[in-house]
Design a protein around this motif. Structure first.
Motif, PDB file in Angstrom:
ATOM      1  N   ALA A  56       0.857  -1.188   0.000  1.00  0.00           N
ATOM      2  CA  ALA A  56       0.000   0.000   0.000  1.00  0.00           C
ATOM      3  C   ALA A  56       0.892   1.236   0.000  1.00  0.00           C
ATOM      4  O   ALA A  56       2.075   1.158   0.347  1.00  0.00           O
ATOM      5  CB  ALA A  56      -0.898  -0.012   1.239  1.00  0.00           C
ATOM      6  N   PRO A  57       0.352   2.390  -0.372  1.00  0.00           N
ATOM      7  CA  PRO A  57       1.157   3.619  -0.340  1.00  0.00           C
ATOM      8  C   PRO A  57       1.760   3.891   1.037  1.00  0.00           C
ATOM      9  O   PRO A  57       2.829   4.466   1.154  1.00  0.00           O
ATOM     10  CB  PRO A  57       0.173   4.719  -0.726  1.00  0.00           C
ATOM     11  CG  PRO A  57      -0.946   4.033  -1.419  1.00  0.00           C
ATOM     12  CD  PRO A  57      -1.004   2.639  -0.854  1.00  0.00           C
ATOM     13  N   SER A  58       1.095   3.442   2.097  1.00  0.00           N
ATOM     14  CA  SER A  58       1.577   3.647   3.462  1.00  0.00           C
ATOM     15  C   SER A  58       2.672   2.661   3.852  1.00  0.00           C
ATOM     16  O   SER A  58       3.248   2.768   4.928  1.00  0.00           O
ATOM     17  CB  SER A  58       0.415   3.499   4.442  1.00  0.00           C
ATOM     18  OG  SER A  58      -0.112   2.179   4.338  1.00  0.00           O
ATOM     19  N   GLY A  59       2.939   1.686   2.994  1.00  0.00           N
ATOM     20  CA  GLY A  59       3.954   0.680   3.289  1.00  0.00           C
ATOM     21  C   GLY A  59       3.381  -0.622   3.822  1.00  0.00           C
ATOM     22  O   GLY A  59       4.124  -1.586   4.026  1.00  0.00           O
ATOM     23  N   GLU A  60       2.085  -0.673   4.067  1.00  0.00           N
ATOM     24  CA  GLU A  60       1.459  -1.917   4.529  1.00  0.00           C
ATOM     25  C   GLU A  60       1.704  -3.009   3.490  1.00  0.00           C
ATOM     26  O   GLU A  60       1.666  -2.752   2.286  1.00  0.00           O
ATOM     27  CB  GLU A  60      -0.041  -1.733   4.735  1.00  0.00           C
ATOM     28  CG  GLU A  60      -0.407  -0.686   5.757  1.00  0.00           C
ATOM     29  CD  GLU A  60      -0.178  -1.133   7.185  1.00  0.00           C
ATOM     30  OE1 GLU A  60      -0.012  -2.329   7.452  1.00  0.00           O
ATOM     31  OE2 GLU A  60      -0.164  -0.245   8.058  1.00  0.00           O
ATOM     32  N   VAL A  61       1.927  -4.227   3.965  1.00  0.00           N
ATOM     33  CA  VAL A  61       2.243  -5.349   3.090  1.00  0.00           C
ATOM     34  C   VAL A  61       1.053  -6.307   3.047  1.00  0.00           C
ATOM     35  O   VAL A  61       0.520  -6.700   4.090  1.00  0.00           O
ATOM     36  CB  VAL A  61       3.492  -6.114   3.592  1.00  0.00           C
ATOM     37  CG1 VAL A  61       3.835  -7.266   2.661  1.00  0.00           C
ATOM     38  CG2 VAL A  61       4.674  -5.161   3.739  1.00  0.00           C
ATOM     39  N   GLU A 105      -9.798  -1.422   9.210  1.00  0.00           N
ATOM     40  CA  GLU A 105     -10.617  -1.985  10.282  1.00  0.00           C
ATOM     41  C   GLU A 105      -9.699  -2.275  11.471  1.00  0.00           C
ATOM     42  O   GLU A 105      -8.928  -3.238  11.442  1.00  0.00           O
ATOM     43  CB  GLU A 105     -11.319  -3.261   9.826  1.00  0.00           C
ATOM     44  CG  GLU A 105     -12.287  -3.804  10.865  1.00  0.00           C
ATOM     45  CD  GLU A 105     -13.140  -4.915  10.295  1.00  0.00           C
ATOM     46  OE1 GLU A 105     -12.735  -6.088  10.428  1.00  0.00           O
ATOM     47  OE2 GLU A 105     -14.197  -4.604   9.714  1.00  0.00           O
ATOM     48  N   GLY A 106      -9.768  -1.440  12.479  1.00  0.00           N
ATOM     49  CA  GLY A 106      -8.880  -1.578  13.626  1.00  0.00           C
ATOM     50  C   GLY A 106      -7.437  -1.388  13.189  1.00  0.00           C
ATOM     51  O   GLY A 106      -7.116  -0.454  12.470  1.00  0.00           O
ATOM     52  N   ALA A 107      -6.562  -2.310  13.595  1.00  0.00           N
ATOM     53  CA  ALA A 107      -5.150  -2.228  13.242  1.00  0.00           C
ATOM     54  C   ALA A 107      -4.849  -2.900  11.909  1.00  0.00           C
ATOM     55  O   ALA A 107      -3.702  -2.953  11.487  1.00  0.00           O
ATOM     56  CB  ALA A 107      -4.308  -2.882  14.330  1.00  0.00           C
ATOM     57  N   THR A 108      -5.871  -3.404  11.233  1.00  0.00           N
ATOM     58  CA  THR A 108      -5.663  -4.104   9.970  1.00  0.00           C
ATOM     59  C   THR A 108      -6.687  -3.631   8.943  1.00  0.00           C
ATOM     60  O   THR A 108      -7.085  -2.474   8.960  1.00  0.00           O
ATOM     61  CB  THR A 108      -5.697  -5.644  10.192  1.00  0.00           C
ATOM     62  OG1 THR A 108      -5.323  -6.292   8.978  1.00  0.00           O
ATOM     63  CG2 THR A 108      -7.029  -6.130  10.693  1.00  0.00           C
ATOM     64  N   PHE A 109      -7.093  -4.495   8.067  1.00  0.00           N
ATOM     65  CA  PHE A 109      -8.023  -4.149   6.996  1.00  0.00           C
ATOM     66  C   PHE A 109      -9.030  -5.275   6.807  1.00  0.00           C
ATOM     67  O   PHE A 109      -8.806  -6.410   7.199  1.00  0.00           O
ATOM     68  CB  PHE A 109      -7.274  -3.968   5.664  1.00  0.00           C
ATOM     69  CG  PHE A 109      -6.304  -2.842   5.673  1.00  0.00           C
ATOM     70  CD1 PHE A 109      -6.654  -1.596   5.171  1.00  0.00           C
ATOM     71  CD2 PHE A 109      -5.015  -3.010   6.181  1.00  0.00           C
ATOM     72  CE1 PHE A 109      -5.751  -0.550   5.176  1.00  0.00           C
ATOM     73  CE2 PHE A 109      -4.106  -1.961   6.186  1.00  0.00           C
ATOM     74  CZ  PHE A 109      -4.481  -0.732   5.683  1.00  0.00           C
ATOM     75  N   ARG A 110     -10.118  -4.942   6.169  1.00  0.00           N
ATOM     76  CA  ARG A 110     -11.039  -5.939   5.627  1.00  0.00           C
ATOM     77  C   ARG A 110     -11.114  -5.636   4.140  1.00  0.00           C
ATOM     78  O   ARG A 110     -10.703  -4.563   3.683  1.00  0.00           O
ATOM     79  CB  ARG A 110     -12.408  -5.879   6.296  1.00  0.00           C
ATOM     80  CG  ARG A 110     -13.186  -4.630   6.036  1.00  0.00           C
ATOM     81  CD  ARG A 110     -14.575  -4.661   6.687  1.00  0.00           C
ATOM     82  NE  ARG A 110     -15.195  -3.356   6.603  1.00  0.00           N
ATOM     83  CZ  ARG A 110     -15.823  -2.878   5.540  1.00  0.00           C
ATOM     84  NH1 ARG A 110     -15.931  -3.619   4.451  1.00  0.00           N
ATOM     85  NH2 ARG A 110     -16.354  -1.667   5.558  1.00  0.00           N
ATOM     86  N   THR A 111     -11.625  -6.571   3.376  1.00  0.00           N
ATOM     87  CA  THR A 111     -11.746  -6.352   1.938  1.00  0.00           C
ATOM     88  C   THR A 111     -13.185  -6.495   1.491  1.00  0.00           C
ATOM     89  O   THR A 111     -13.957  -7.251   2.074  1.00  0.00           O
ATOM     90  CB  THR A 111     -10.890  -7.351   1.136  1.00  0.00           C
ATOM     91  OG1 THR A 111     -11.302  -8.678   1.464  1.00  0.00           O
ATOM     92  CG2 THR A 111      -9.411  -7.178   1.423  1.00  0.00           C
TER      93      THR A 111
END
Length: 177
Positions: A18-23, A115-121
């Motif tokens: 992601a642009p933020s660096g999330e993998v 979603e919180g400290a992570t993501f949902r799709t």
């Protein structure tokens, strides 16, 4: 170099950032928590451990419970992943993930939602074929913002349930969307 993910799956296949660096990553044999949830798409948060519970996972440093994938592919054999950076498909596609699934004969679109400290799709089929010899192995963004889909064709016959007969005459291709 700092590790962002400890492990816990059998075959991590592809990563996207992601642009933020999330993998984010695709993997096979990632989740056996219930029937039909084997392969998936996950968020490689620092200290996360995915996959089936076994003795190997007991040795891994982790910051919480075993994590589940954001998206389940069943026995889909995910093989490619990319983050769409362009706008040629429309602004609503920017920063979405696209995954290829060899056994499911399709490319899927995954809209990331924090979603919180992570993501949902939010998951959608993007390109689907009913041709049993269509085996997408990768999806990439071209310089013009189109997506390229790499299809391996019908020659491969090992390991995957949707490829039991070698068909060397069924060529693959590269398709542009």
């Amino acid at each position: 170099l700092e590790y962002v993910m400890s492990g816990g799956m059998d075959n991590p296949v592809e990563v996207a950032f992601a642009p933020s660096g999330e993998v984010f990553f695709t993997s096979t044999f990632m989740d056996f928590s219930r029937p039909g949830t084997r392969d998936g798409l996950g968020h490689a948060a620092y200290g996360s451990v995915f996959g089936k519970i076994n003795d190997v996972n007991n040795e891994l440093k982790r910051t919480g419970d075993i994590l589940l994938p954001m998206t389940h592919f069943g026995a889909g054999a995910p093989s490619g992943l990319c983050r769409y950076r362009g706008t040629a498909l429309g602004m609503s596609f920017q920063d979405n993930l696209f995954a290829s699934t060899f056994n499911l004969h399709k490319i899927t679109r995954h809209i990331l939602r924090p979603e919180g400290a992570t993501f949902r799709t939010e998951d959608q089929d993007f390109v689907v074929s009913d041709n049993v010899d269509f085996h997408p192995t990768d999806v990439l963004e071209d310089a013009d913002g189109s997506l390229l889909i790499v299809d391996t064709g019908g020659w491969y016959k090992l390991c995957c349930p949707s490829s039991q007969l070698a068909k060397v005459d069924v060529l693959g291709g590269i398709y542009r969307v």
